[in-house]
Write a protein that holds these residues in place. Structure first.
Motif, PDB file in Angstrom:
ATOM      1  N   ASP A   1       6.676   5.711  -4.523  1.00 24.59           N
ATOM      2  CA  ASP A   1       6.379   5.825  -3.106  1.00 24.59           C
ATOM      3  C   ASP A   1       7.080   4.699  -2.364  1.00 24.59           C
ATOM      4  OD1 ASP A   1       5.016   7.464  -1.321  1.00 24.59           O
ATOM      5  OD2 ASP A   1       3.165   7.320  -2.479  1.00 24.59           O
ATOM      6  N   ILE A   2       7.164   4.859  -1.067  1.00 23.38           N
ATOM      7  CA  ILE A   2       7.745   3.825  -0.216  1.00 23.38           C
ATOM      8  C   ILE A   2       6.589   3.061   0.424  1.00 23.38           C
ATOM      9  CG2 ILE A   2       9.172   3.416   1.826  1.00 23.38           C
ATOM     10  CD1 ILE A   2      10.792   4.604  -0.412  1.00 23.38           C
TER      11      ILE A   2
ATOM     12  N   LYS B   1       6.604   9.564   9.251  1.00 25.07           N
ATOM     13  CA  LYS B   1       6.072  10.565   8.333  1.00 25.07           C
ATOM     14  C   LYS B   1       5.215   9.947   7.238  1.00 25.07           C
ATOM     15  CE  LYS B   1      10.394  10.443   5.758  1.00 25.07           C
ATOM     16  NZ  LYS B   1      11.641  11.147   5.466  1.00 25.07           N
ATOM     17  N   ARG B   2       5.347   8.650   7.040  1.00 24.66           N
ATOM     18  CA  ARG B   2       4.640   8.028   5.924  1.00 24.66           C
ATOM     19  C   ARG B   2       3.273   7.497   6.315  1.00 24.66           C
ATOM     20  NH1 ARG B   2      10.265   5.995   4.315  1.00 24.66           N
ATOM     21  NH2 ARG B   2      10.906   7.735   3.015  1.00 24.66           N
TER      22      ARG B   2
ATOM     23  N   PRO C   1       0.297   5.746  -0.791  1.00 21.70           N
ATOM     24  CA  PRO C   1      -0.700   6.770  -1.108  1.00 21.70           C
ATOM     25  C   PRO C   1      -0.766   7.073  -2.597  1.00 21.70           C
ATOM     26  CG  PRO C   1       0.620   7.429   0.783  1.00 21.70           C
ATOM     27  CD  PRO C   1       1.273   6.212   0.199  1.00 21.70           C
ATOM     28  N   ARG C   2       0.385   7.104  -3.258  1.00 22.89           N
ATOM     29  CA  ARG C   2       0.367   7.280  -4.698  1.00 22.89           C
ATOM     30  C   ARG C   2       0.422   5.906  -5.349  1.00 22.89           C
ATOM     31  NH1 ARG C   2       4.848  11.982  -5.843  1.00 22.89           N
ATOM     32  NH2 ARG C   2       6.120  10.575  -4.602  1.00 22.89           N
TER      33      ARG C   2
ATOM     34  N   PHE D   1       0.841  -1.182   0.000  1.00 27.91           N
ATOM     35  CA  PHE D   1       0.000   0.000   0.000  1.00 27.91           C
ATOM     36  C   PHE D   1       0.882   1.240   0.000  1.00 27.91           C
ATOM     37  CE2 PHE D   1      -2.302   3.580   1.508  1.00 27.91           C
ATOM     38  CZ  PHE D   1      -3.428   3.500   0.710  1.00 27.91           C
TER      39      PHE D   1
ATOM     40  N   GLU E   1      -1.463   2.986  13.697  1.00 29.56           N
ATOM     41  CA  GLU E   1      -2.840   2.508  13.635  1.00 29.56           C
ATOM     42  C   GLU E   1      -3.198   2.091  12.201  1.00 29.56           C
ATOM     43  OE1 GLU E   1      -5.571   5.796  14.140  1.00 29.56           O
ATOM     44  OE2 GLU E   1      -7.099   4.639  13.097  1.00 29.56           O
ATOM     45  N   PHE E   2      -2.829   2.954  11.252  1.00 30.36           N
ATOM     46  CA  PHE E   2      -3.147   2.680   9.854  1.00 30.36           C
ATOM     47  C   PHE E   2      -2.417   1.431   9.365  1.00 30.36           C
ATOM     48  CE2 PHE E   2      -2.336   3.435   5.267  1.00 30.36           C
ATOM     49  CZ  PHE E   2      -3.647   3.441   4.825  1.00 30.36           C
TER      50      PHE E   2
ATOM     51  N   VAL F   1       3.960   1.575   2.622  1.00 27.64           N
ATOM     52  CA  VAL F   1       3.450   1.843   3.972  1.00 27.64           C
ATOM     53  C   VAL F   1       3.280   0.500   4.673  1.00 27.64           C
ATOM     54  CG1 VAL F   1       1.403   2.629   5.197  1.00 27.64           C
ATOM     55  CG2 VAL F   1       2.389   4.038   3.387  1.00 27.64           C
TER      56      VAL F   1
END
Lengths: 763, 158, 290
Positions: free
Chosen positions: C191-192, C260-261, C186-187, C184, C265-266, C194
């Protein structure tokens, strides 16, 4: 005195077509020269030492070891620049204060953010310059810092400026505050308006600072010579304003600085402000060598202007039948280290799309330990409008009205009195709403977990000081010298098109160039969507002046009265039914004999263009929400905008598409992330997530043309409106998909998932 | 300071240059060879503005050392047009008005050529994912994707 | 200023000598996509760079004794373009495809992605799920270890001084095997991870899961092999209930942080989601491979 030229409906041959851009071949072959592409013999490389603290007092700076390093030719600190008194000047849409500009360029008493410059060195190569930075010893007294805007407004917040008392409050406060200014816009009586309302909605919104994200880092090259003259090449949106600022900061005569703007690799408001330019000149002055300074991407993020983050409170009242009775907003904007956020234009844009009787908007400009904010495309408006258009949407839903119908019922039209002062002339807001409603996108069915949102935007567009020169060359071709930077939208081409139209010649007979500061009179920054409006007007004025001279010349050559000569289809011809008939002369014919018949012919304009036409847009977006991860996918996007007149429709489409995508980034993923230490945690393109190609669908555009009556070709300006609506449009679409209203940006997956789980009772 | 003497081919021409170990291919191209068409937007491989090919392989030149270019064949934007003949992609980018500020252009053109060499008939989605490493802040990518698809059509003779 | 040296040995033995005999700090240069960024940021300033791309064993993909032997300096694009490998190990390819842009994958190597020891490295959970074995050479000779033992924490590995990873071994695939990696971000790109999840499983002819391996990335200080999650699948038809148990086990094994990423919780929430979705893809692939 200002200049306005009335719009004329006429048959067009060039305006409205899509010729190739004059800068095109250079840009696809790698020839175009940007800031970092310039070099001079003997040049040094300049680098900046920056604060590692969010807030600290500078106790001492010792540069002696750095100066002793072989290869280091100059070091400058605060001691190399005069302190300046409070004095305001315009720079784009925002106002600057030289007392602060000199401190932002090079910290004096305190450093106020992570990345604040404290010293600069010039050395024979970059590695030596970097090594020298490590040898500069700065003693700091670290102070408590404050990053968040609401926290900065609290009475006990760490104070950035001990002498800052809130302006716009009576009586003058007794204690200093991070609130630099309170401003207010008022129309009618909101309290009375809310009493008339059947439904009142109140909501609070928060947005994060976002960066302009231009791909070209700031870059400049300066050469100061022993006779006190300076030349500067820089990537800027306003070379004349940069010249004036450098002159002030370095206490030089304006005539002694010549600024040549390089091709600019994106700006979006972020290159309205000087950063390294005065440092490069000062280093050159001290080292007697040219000095080149190119920022790293990390420096761009840490020290150049993002736009404000904001806290926005909105209260809206409406009757059951959908008439807005009162609209109120309170906007608190981060200014960063020094006062001067975009809260003022934001306040003026908040409700301006609606014809309202009772409005109150209060704005606060708040300093905090972040880089000083800069303009970003429609400065401030997206932040305010995110809140307002979200509440408008909620109100429509509550009243059971279609969101476009509700907006149409309250839409601003010609004759609407705005709460910031202006009474609108002809505007095209209603036309954009109607075009959006008629667009197939608005009615196509949605699938599961999908939602549709709309939102609208308004931007003033501006004019201002502008100069242009047009030379008729010996062969009848035309060289057009412009003073507004072509910030990439293609304004150079648009100006050449208008000139070709005026002169009645082909587009490729006119070659536009952006002149340096010595080649033209003053030009204000390319900002506020003014480029094609104001430089277009100046170009038309210059063309018309040239035509008047051409007619006079032909009258003399053909020995006929001036009235007998008309300019038509690129020729001086006898006026129809005139008794004085003669053989027509083309531009080339006249040019050929111009030298011998009185000299070269040119046209000039040095004007203050006024009468910019307000721009309005309506956006439609479909999203799909992944309920397990919170990811939002943009499925379809349509921008509808009144641009007055699209001189080059493809470039207008480009503005609409690019603006919308910047808004999508702002809505979904872009944000400045600070650690508890006040240090920026994501100063790079990996973790500052601007949209990539695979994140997006095609962006449909619908150009609406309601001509601006105060421009010869009806131009309004088009660059800024498209970034305003996406934030709320996407939030409204997500609400439509999930039933959850997002009041916080960005709507990044962790936030969206958290909210969905909370709503589902999973948390 | 010890410098490496490197021999390579750039846009078909044999070149020789000196570089320090830490100097990147991007710095060599721009500062030593005066090929400034290749741009630096980030220096960390996140924006693609410095895209070139090394032995036909698309890379970010900011993430390659100059010394690694020894014996390699490098192609940059300066080598894309042949004489007065622009490459189909260059022509299509102009026709579709797919550029604004242009700072990302060199990288996007080089990356697009690399795509079409491998996949002459890409879908819209394949174009978007191939170009995901090339940031453009001006255009929203719309006209870029259109231009690449149209160039592919023309190059296939379709 | 200190000078940085550059050496490009052509044999493994020479590389080992250089690496073990350098007094100061020496770094192996493979694709350079992490190393050059660290050097530029001033986080490291090695005295010697050992470019291993001139060593044939490092840059080749071989088939030997029923295994693929992938050189540590094989680039992402090289592996993606290896049709036979890509067909047999689509999950490993999923992971490799996510290592940065096309440009980055043109340089980034499998060995580099592993030895950079980022907990979020995209190829590593896929390799762990695949049961990859790593060949190492050093002053004391060669050894082979399971891939999950290489990284020990962010930027830290179990390699001894002077040791280099030379290749990564993966068995040839048999019918009814499938693997997948999903992450997963965000982009959609650039991206790295998550959270990343790799799943590899083998079905029997009746469609029951006989073997499974599950690995998670970016939920701990290193990529984790999660046997409990695999156990949830083994013996089942990988039905909804089994996938739910897999997701629960993945969540339970995760010990992420806030950074920061993303939030802790997420990450906890989507660790299960990613494992679940990756298992579905692996299952689909296994069913197709008969």
């Amino acid at each position: 005195m200002s200049t306005m030229i009335k719009y004329e409906e006429k048959e067009l041959k060039v305006v409205g077509t899509r010729p190739r851009r004059p800068d095109g071949v250079d840009k696809v072959t790698g020839r175009a020269r940007y800031g970092a592409d310039y070099k001079l013999p003997g040049q040094l490389i300049g680098k900046v030492l920056r604060s590692p603290h969010a807030h600290a007092r500078i106790k001492s700076i010792d540069t002696s070891e750095a100066e002793a390093l072989p290869g280091v030719k100059a070091v400058v600190t605060r001691d190399d620049f005069p302190d300046l008194a409070v004095e305001y000047a315009a720079a784009g849409e925002l106002t600057i204060n030289f007392h602060d500009v000199t401190r932002n360029m090079m910290a004096r008493e305190k450093v106020l953010y992570d990345g604040h410059p404290v010293a600069a060195v010039a050395a024979t190569c970059e590695s030596i310059a970097r090594a020298a930075l490590k040898l500069i010893k700065v003693e700091y007294e670290v102070l408590p810092h404050v990053i968040d805007v609401v926290a900065a407004m609290q009475p006990d917040a760490p104070l950035l400026h001990e002498e800052q008392y809130t302006e716009g409050v009576k009586p003058r406060p007794e204690k200093p505050s991070n609130i630099a200014k309170r401003l207010e816009f008022k129309l009618g009586d909101v309290e009375a308006g809310f009493l008339l309302a059947d439904v009142i909605i109140e909501r609070e919104f928060n947005t994060k600072p976002v960066h302009q994200g231009y791909i070209e880092p700031q870059a400049c090259l300066a050469s100061y010579t022993e006779d006190g003259q300076a030349e500067l090449w820089t990537s800027t949106q306003g070379h004349f304003v940069f010249r004036a600022q450098c002159a002030k900061l370095l206490q030089m005569d304006i005539s002694k600085i010549r600024v040549t703007p390089t091709e600019i690799g994106g700006g979006f408001g972020g290159k309205n402000n000087i950063y390294n330019e005065p440092l490069a000149i000062a280093l050159s002055r001290k080292s007697h060598r040219p000095v080149k300074m190119v920022m790293t991407r990390e420096e761009v993020f840490r020290a150049t202007g993002p736009t404000s983050g904001g806290n926005v409170k909105v209260k809206l009242g409406a009757t059951k039948d959908g008439k807005i009775t009162a609209a109120q907003a309170e906007l608190s904007f981060q200014a960063g280290a020094y006062p001067g956020s975009s809260v003022s234009p934001a306040s003026m844009c908040a409700f301006t799309r609606y014809d309202l009787q009772n409005v109150l908007v209060v704005g606060f400009d708040v300093t905090c330990n972040r880089p000083k904010v800069a303009a970003y495309r429609a400065p401030g408006a997206p932040i305010a409008v995110f809140g307002v258009e979200s509440v408008i949407d909620e109100m429509a839903k509550k009243l059971g009205l279609d969101p476009i119908a509700f907006r149409l019922k309250n839409a601003a039209r010609a004759g609407t009195q705005t709460y910031y002062g202006v009474k609108f002339g002809p505007i095209g807001y209603v036309e954009t709403l109607e075009a959006a409603r008629a667009h197939p996108h608005y009615s196509v069915p949605l699938g599961p977990n999908q939602g549709r949102g709309i939102a609208t935007g308004f931007w003033f567009n501006i004019g201002n000081e502008t100069s242009a020169t047009l030379n008729i060359n010996e062969d009848g071709t035309v060289t057009l010298m412009l003073g507004t930077i072509d910030v990439a939208g293609g304004s150079r081409a648009a100006m050449a098109m208008m000139v070709a139209e005026e002169l009645g010649i082909a587009f490729d007979r006119v070659r536009p160039h952006i002149g340096d500061t010595s080649s033209l009179g003053f030009n204000f920054i390319t900002a506020g969507s003014r480029g094609t409006f104001s430089s277009g007007m100046a170009s038309v004025v210059a063309a018309r002046e040239a035509i008047a001279k051409l007619r006079a010349r032909v009258a003399r050559i053909r020995e006929v009265p001036l009235e007998a000569v008309v300019w038509q289809d690129g020729q001086a011809r006898p006026a129809e039914a005139s008794p004085h008939q003669f053989v027509p002369m083309s531009l080339a014919d006249i040019a050929k004999v111009a030298g011998k018949t009185g000299g070269t012919i040119a046209g000039h304009a040095e004007i203050n263009a006024q009468g910019a036409g307000p721009g309005f847009g309506t956006h439609i977006v479909d999203v799909e929400v992944d309920r397990q991860t919170g990811a939002i996918k943009i499925l379809r996007y349509t921008v509808v905008q009144d641009v007055g007149r699209a001189i080059h429709p493809a470039y207008v489409e480009g503005q609409l598409q690019g603006g919308a995508v910047q808004g999508i980034g702002w809505a979904l993923n872009e944000e400045y992330v600070y650690g508890a230490d006040g240090i920026l945690a994501n100063p790079g393109f990996l973790d500052y997530r601007i949209p990539v190609a695979s994140d997006l669908p095609f962006i449909d555009t619908v150009i609406v043309e309601v001509p601006n009556p105060n421009h010869p070709y009806g131009v309004r300006g088009c660059g800024e409106v498209p970034i305003i609506a996406p934030l709320a449009a996407i939030a409204n679409a997500v609400e439509n998909a999930t039933g959850i209203r997002f009041c916080e940006l960005p709507m990044s997956p962790p936030r969206v998932l958290h909210a969905m789980d909370k709503a589902a009772g999973k948390e | 300071m010890a410098r490496h003497q490197v021999t390579a081919t750039v846009n078909g021409d044999a070149v020789e240059f000196l570089c320090e170990t830490g100097e990147t291919l991007l710095e060599v191209l721009r500062d030593e060879l005066n090929l400034t068409g290749t741009k630096e937007g980030c220096g960390t491989g996140d924006c693609g503005a410095c895209s070139v090919t090394v032995d036909g392989r698309l890379v970010c030149s900011c993430l390659v050392l100059g010394v690694e270019a020894e014996g390699r064949s490098i192609e940059t934007i300066e080598g894309m047009a042949v004489g007065a003949d622009l490459h189909v992609l260059q022509r299509k980018f102009l026709e579709h008005d797919a550029l604004q500020c242009g700072i990302c252009m060199s990288g996007i053109l080089i990356a697009s050529r690399s795509l079409l060499e491998r996949n002459p008939d890409p879908t819209e989605s394949e174009v978007r994912f191939w170009l995901a490493g090339n940031l453009c802040r001006c255009t929203g990518y719309h006209k870029i994707v259109e231009a690449v698809l149209d160039a592919a059509r023309e190059m296939r003779g379709a | 200023m200190s000078e940085m040296r550059y050496e490009a040995p052509t044999t493994l033995a020479a590389a080992v000598v250089l690496l073990s005999e350098t007094m100061g700090s020496a770094r192996v240069l493979a694709g350079g996509t992490d190393l050059l960024i660290q050097m530029r940021a001033g986080r490291i300033s090695p005295e010697l760079l050992i470019d291993i791309k001139g060593i044939p064993e490092m840059t080749s993909i071989l088939v030997e004794n029923g295994c693929y032997r992938v050189g540590a300096a094989v680039t992402g694009m090289q592996l993606i373009e290896h049709e036979a490998f890509a067909k047999e190990w689509p999950g490993v390819i999923d992971g490799v495809k996510l290592i940065g842009s096309i440009q980055v994958k043109g340089r980034a190597t499998l060995g580099g992605n592993l030895c950079n020891a980022s907990p979020a490295a995209d190829s590593v959970p896929a390799l762990i799920a695949a049961g990859a074995v790593v060949s190492i050479i050093g002053p004391a000779g060669g050894r082979e270890v399971a891939v999950e033992t290489i990284a020990t924490g962010p930027g830290r590995t179990s390699l001894a001084r002077g040791e280099i990873v030379t290749s990564i071994l993966l068995p040839r695939r048999t019918p009814y095997c499938g693997d997948a990696y999903l992450r997963f971000t965000p982009r959609t790109e650039m991206d790295i991870a998550v959270v990343g999840a790799g799943v590899s499983l083998t079905l029997d002819e009746q469609g029951f899961c006989r073997q499974a391996r599950v690995a998670l990335g970016a939920v701990a200080e290193r990529a984790l092999l999660v046997p409990e999650a695999a156990a949830a699948l083994i013996g089942t038809r990988v039905d909804a209930a089994a996938l739910e148990r897999l997701a629960a086990a993945a969540r339970a094994a995760s010990r992420p942080i806030d950074d920061k990423r993303a939030t802790r919780e997420f990450r906890l929430k989507i660790a299960g989601v990613m494992a679940h979705r990756a298992a579905e893809i692996a299952l689909e692939r296994a069913r197709r491979r008969n």
